[in-house]
Motif scaffolding. Sequence first.
Motif, PDB file in Angstrom:
ATOM      1  N   PRO A 220       0.798  -0.557   0.097  1.00  0.00           N
ATOM      2  CA  PRO A 220       0.534   0.238  -0.078  1.00  0.00           C
ATOM      3  C   PRO A 220       1.194   1.434  -0.225  1.00  0.00           C
ATOM      4  CG  PRO A 220      -1.458  -1.379   1.582  1.00  0.00           C
ATOM      5  CD  PRO A 220       0.350  -1.793   1.120  1.00  0.00           C
ATOM      6  N   ILE A 221       0.143   2.225  -0.642  1.00  0.00           N
ATOM      7  CA  ILE A 221       1.161   3.359  -0.829  1.00  0.00           C
ATOM      8  C   ILE A 221       0.653   4.620  -0.222  1.00  0.00           C
ATOM      9  CG2 ILE A 221       1.899   4.755  -2.957  1.00  0.00           C
ATOM     10  CD1 ILE A 221       2.353   2.816  -4.921  1.00  0.00           C
ATOM     11  N   ARG A 222      -0.907   4.565  -0.087  1.00  0.00           N
ATOM     12  CA  ARG A 222      -1.649   5.677  -0.002  1.00  0.00           C
ATOM     13  C   ARG A 222      -0.518   6.845   1.702  1.00  0.00           C
ATOM     14  NH1 ARG A 222      -6.042   8.417  -1.215  1.00  0.00           N
ATOM     15  NH2 ARG A 222      -6.786   6.879  -2.937  1.00  0.00           N
ATOM     16  N   ALA A 223      -0.877   5.582   2.626  1.00  0.00           N
ATOM     17  CA  ALA A 223      -0.509   6.080   4.174  1.00  0.00           C
ATOM     18  C   ALA A 223       0.994   6.204   4.206  1.00  0.00           C
ATOM     19  CB  ALA A 223      -0.728   4.641   4.473  1.00  0.00           C
ATOM     20  N   GLY A 224       1.751   5.520   3.089  1.00  0.00           N
ATOM     21  CA  GLY A 224       3.298   5.756   3.283  1.00  0.00           C
ATOM     22  C   GLY A 224       3.433   7.177   2.994  1.00  0.00           C
ATOM     23  N   VAL A 225       2.926   7.748   2.223  1.00  0.00           N
ATOM     24  CA  VAL A 225       2.954   8.909   1.896  1.00  0.00           C
ATOM     25  C   VAL A 225       2.278   9.944   2.255  1.00  0.00           C
ATOM     26  CG1 VAL A 225       2.645  10.500  -0.145  1.00  0.00           C
ATOM     27  CG2 VAL A 225       3.418   7.661  -1.532  1.00  0.00           C
ATOM     28  N   LEU A 233       5.941  15.873  -1.399  1.00  0.00           N
ATOM     29  CA  LEU A 233       5.658  17.190  -2.446  1.00  0.00           C
ATOM     30  C   LEU A 233       6.926  17.386  -2.063  1.00  0.00           C
ATOM     31  CD1 LEU A 233       1.875  18.422  -1.357  1.00  0.00           C
ATOM     32  CD2 LEU A 233       2.860  16.582  -3.317  1.00  0.00           C
ATOM     33  N   CYS A 234       7.468  18.382  -1.386  1.00  0.00           N
ATOM     34  CA  CYS A 234       8.851  18.928  -1.759  1.00  0.00           C
ATOM     35  C   CYS A 234      10.152  17.895  -2.595  1.00  0.00           C
ATOM     36  CB  CYS A 234       8.772  18.930  -0.386  1.00  0.00           C
ATOM     37  SG  CYS A 234       7.651  20.681   0.495  1.00  0.00           S
ATOM     38  N   GLN A 235       9.555  16.815  -1.815  1.00  0.00           N
ATOM     39  CA  GLN A 235      11.286  15.732  -2.465  1.00  0.00           C
ATOM     40  C   GLN A 235      10.159  15.789  -4.140  1.00  0.00           C
ATOM     41  OE1 GLN A 235      13.296  14.684  -0.551  1.00  0.00           O
ATOM     42  NE2 GLN A 235      14.037  14.192  -2.910  1.00  0.00           N
ATOM     43  N   THR A 236       9.187  16.254  -4.322  1.00  0.00           N
ATOM     44  CA  THR A 236       8.731  15.768  -6.417  1.00  0.00           C
ATOM     45  C   THR A 236       9.235  16.631  -6.223  1.00  0.00           C
ATOM     46  OG1 THR A 236       7.018  14.317  -5.303  1.00  0.00           O
ATOM     47  CG2 THR A 236       7.272  15.064  -7.416  1.00  0.00           C
ATOM     48  N   ARG A 237       8.753  18.197  -5.727  1.00  0.00           N
ATOM     49  CA  ARG A 237       9.130  19.609  -6.735  1.00  0.00           C
ATOM     50  C   ARG A 237      11.053  19.314  -6.854  1.00  0.00           C
ATOM     51  NH1 ARG A 237       9.755  22.932  -9.413  1.00  0.00           N
ATOM     52  NH2 ARG A 237       8.258  25.025  -9.058  1.00  0.00           N
ATOM     53  N   THR A 238      11.469  18.769  -5.726  1.00  0.00           N
ATOM     54  CA  THR A 238      13.181  18.846  -6.391  1.00  0.00           C
ATOM     55  C   THR A 238      13.723  18.194  -7.202  1.00  0.00           C
ATOM     56  OG1 THR A 238      13.472  19.437  -3.976  1.00  0.00           O
ATOM     57  CG2 THR A 238      15.589  18.349  -5.229  1.00  0.00           C
ATOM     58  N   ASP A 239      13.025  16.768  -7.058  1.00  0.00           N
ATOM     59  CA  ASP A 239      13.475  16.099  -8.115  1.00  0.00           C
ATOM     60  C   ASP A 239      12.578  16.152  -9.768  1.00  0.00           C
ATOM     61  OD1 ASP A 239      14.937  14.726  -6.359  1.00  0.00           O
ATOM     62  OD2 ASP A 239      13.020  13.095  -5.875  1.00  0.00           O
ATOM     63  N   MET A 299       3.409  22.098 -13.044  1.00  0.00           N
ATOM     64  CA  MET A 299       4.127  22.761 -11.508  1.00  0.00           C
ATOM     65  C   MET A 299       3.183  23.511 -11.140  1.00  0.00           C
ATOM     66  SD  MET A 299       7.674  22.480 -13.191  1.00  0.00           S
ATOM     67  CE  MET A 299       8.728  22.020 -14.117  1.00  0.00           C
ATOM     68  N   ARG A 300       1.700  24.431 -12.078  1.00  0.00           N
ATOM     69  CA  ARG A 300       0.905  24.967 -11.692  1.00  0.00           C
ATOM     70  C   ARG A 300       0.201  24.167  -9.957  1.00  0.00           C
ATOM     71  NH1 ARG A 300      -4.399  26.008 -14.298  1.00  0.00           N
ATOM     72  NH2 ARG A 300      -4.574  24.329 -13.225  1.00  0.00           N
ATOM     73  N   GLU A 301      -0.025  22.464 -10.132  1.00  0.00           N
ATOM     74  CA  GLU A 301      -0.616  22.523  -9.274  1.00  0.00           C
ATOM     75  C   GLU A 301       0.504  21.645  -8.118  1.00  0.00           C
ATOM     76  OE1 GLU A 301      -3.728  22.066  -9.163  1.00  0.00           O
ATOM     77  OE2 GLU A 301      -4.204  22.947 -11.331  1.00  0.00           O
ATOM     78  N   LEU A 302       1.848  21.592  -8.415  1.00  0.00           N
ATOM     79  CA  LEU A 302       2.884  20.596  -7.378  1.00  0.00           C
ATOM     80  C   LEU A 302       2.840  22.191  -6.610  1.00  0.00           C
ATOM     81  CD1 LEU A 302       4.045  18.328  -6.152  1.00  0.00           C
ATOM     82  CD2 LEU A 302       5.892  19.197  -8.217  1.00  0.00           C
ATOM     83  N   ASP A 303       3.053  22.631  -7.275  1.00  0.00           N
ATOM     84  CA  ASP A 303       3.103  24.165  -6.325  1.00  0.00           C
ATOM     85  C   ASP A 303       2.175  25.364  -5.247  1.00  0.00           C
ATOM     86  OD1 ASP A 303       5.617  24.582  -7.228  1.00  0.00           O
ATOM     87  OD2 ASP A 303       4.740  25.875  -8.900  1.00  0.00           O
ATOM     88  N   ALA A 304       0.969  24.295  -5.396  1.00  0.00           N
ATOM     89  CA  ALA A 304      -0.433  24.987  -5.059  1.00  0.00           C
ATOM     90  C   ALA A 304      -0.630  23.664  -4.052  1.00  0.00           C
ATOM     91  CB  ALA A 304      -1.781  24.394  -6.124  1.00  0.00           C
ATOM     92  N   MET A 305      -0.089  22.917  -4.456  1.00  0.00           N
ATOM     93  CA  MET A 305      -0.374  21.242  -3.209  1.00  0.00           C
ATOM     94  C   MET A 305       0.269  21.669  -2.231  1.00  0.00           C
ATOM     95  SD  MET A 305      -1.561  17.680  -5.295  1.00  0.00           S
ATOM     96  CE  MET A 305       0.392  17.854  -6.018  1.00  0.00           C
ATOM     97  N   ALA A 309       0.609  22.608   1.403  1.00  0.00           N
ATOM     98  CA  ALA A 309       0.780  21.666   3.146  1.00  0.00           C
ATOM     99  C   ALA A 309       1.985  23.035   3.615  1.00  0.00           C
ATOM    100  CB  ALA A 309       1.275  21.015   2.091  1.00  0.00           C
ATOM    101  N   ARG A 310       1.706  24.036   3.650  1.00  0.00           N
ATOM    102  CA  ARG A 310       2.017  25.241   4.626  1.00  0.00           C
ATOM    103  C   ARG A 310       3.922  24.861   4.142  1.00  0.00           C
ATOM    104  NH1 ARG A 310       0.363  22.173   7.702  1.00  0.00           N
ATOM    105  NH2 ARG A 310       2.844  20.534   8.995  1.00  0.00           N
ATOM    106  N   GLY A 311       4.086  24.991   2.941  1.00  0.00           N
ATOM    107  CA  GLY A 311       5.278  25.340   1.557  1.00  0.00           C
ATOM    108  C   GLY A 311       6.545  24.112   2.108  1.00  0.00           C
ATOM    109  N   CYS A 312       7.369  24.291   1.815  1.00  0.00           N
ATOM    110  CA  CYS A 312       9.115  23.551   2.069  1.00  0.00           C
ATOM    111  C   CYS A 312       9.949  24.384   2.480  1.00  0.00           C
ATOM    112  CB  CYS A 312       9.632  23.509   0.504  1.00  0.00           C
ATOM    113  SG  CYS A 312       8.646  21.886  -0.689  1.00  0.00           S
ATOM    114  N   ALA A 313      10.739  23.611   3.444  1.00  0.00           N
ATOM    115  CA  ALA A 313      11.617  24.249   4.299  1.00  0.00           C
ATOM    116  C   ALA A 313      13.051  25.126   2.620  1.00  0.00           C
ATOM    117  CB  ALA A 313      12.788  23.505   5.266  1.00  0.00           C
ATOM    118  N   ALA A 314      13.318  26.474   3.647  1.00  0.00           N
ATOM    119  CA  ALA A 314      13.747  27.315   2.471  1.00  0.00           C
ATOM    120  C   ALA A 314      15.658  26.334   2.334  1.00  0.00           C
ATOM    121  CB  ALA A 314      14.587  28.525   3.025  1.00  0.00           C
TER     122      ALA A 314
END
Length: 314
Positions: A220-225, A233-239, A299-305, A309-314
């Motif tokens: 199962p994937i959902r619970a672990g993510v 989300l922040c890891q996805t944005r980085t990659d 990009m738009r939808e990922l940034d919105a998500m 989720a209160r943004g990524c650490a600087a």
Amino acid sequence: MRIPALLLSALVALAPAAASPPSAAPPYHSLTAEYERFYDETAAMPEAERVALFRQRFDALFPGFYEPAAGQTEAQFNASIAKSLAAFPALREKYQATEQDFPRAYAAGIAHFRAQFPGFKPVLPVWFVHSLGRMDGGTRELKGKVYMIFGADVIAKIHDGKDIGPFLDHEMFHVENGQWFKDCDALWCSLWQEGGATYAASVMNPGVDDHLLMLDQPKPIRAGVDADWRGALCQTRTDLESTDHKIYAGYFFGGDRQQKFPARWGYYVGFRLMQRLGKTMSLSQIDHLDNKAARPLVMRELDAMIAEARGCAA
């Protein structure tokens, strides 16, 4: 890289084939019975000799497929052949049932998909094979030509009569959308392709759960993510622009690799992203987007998500 995510001359005659007697040739090339014959004929051979003969025989039957995958050594590939042969007796009954049932399921899958996409015209040759544990289905480029390939061995292990329909919808959407959206090596492309195919299967099969959407494979994937949704989300944005095969594998391959998020977690993130997009666009509109149009939407939808989720650490 997986090329997402099917089909032309072999499938144009699908409707008549579906109505033909069971003895009629299926609208795809099949090597499933050939694998079974090979297993029986070579059962007494020494392993190394048997593996060498397998490679020689099956490379001639389907050039390019029975070769080491990206990042796989010759020794590792040979070991995968030996492993598949050793495991075949335990799988054989389900394998034979899959071989027998697939023509009917495939014809029904095409009919179901065409109910959503009436103009669907398959454009790739389709092969039904023992995949050596590599895949249940997907497209692959082999020696400069793209094929739709279904792995009877993996289908036998993880699919049944309940989920084969959504699975086929998923794979056919890759081909349907592939008329406009072309494969690229950047991770965001696979996020679009795999998330889109998972979303399409959900739309075409209302009420499906994570199992029917293959979001529980290999675990199962959902619970672990969801446990660290912001981090995911922040890891996805980085990659997002990465073309590194190892990074891609962490998002979209199965297996027991050690990593923070579950194997194949990119399918789930992509699915969530496409669900958001589906609030303002129909499946048909999403389907017709090309790479240039799709990229800013990712990009738009990922940034919105991320913002939600209160943004990524600087």
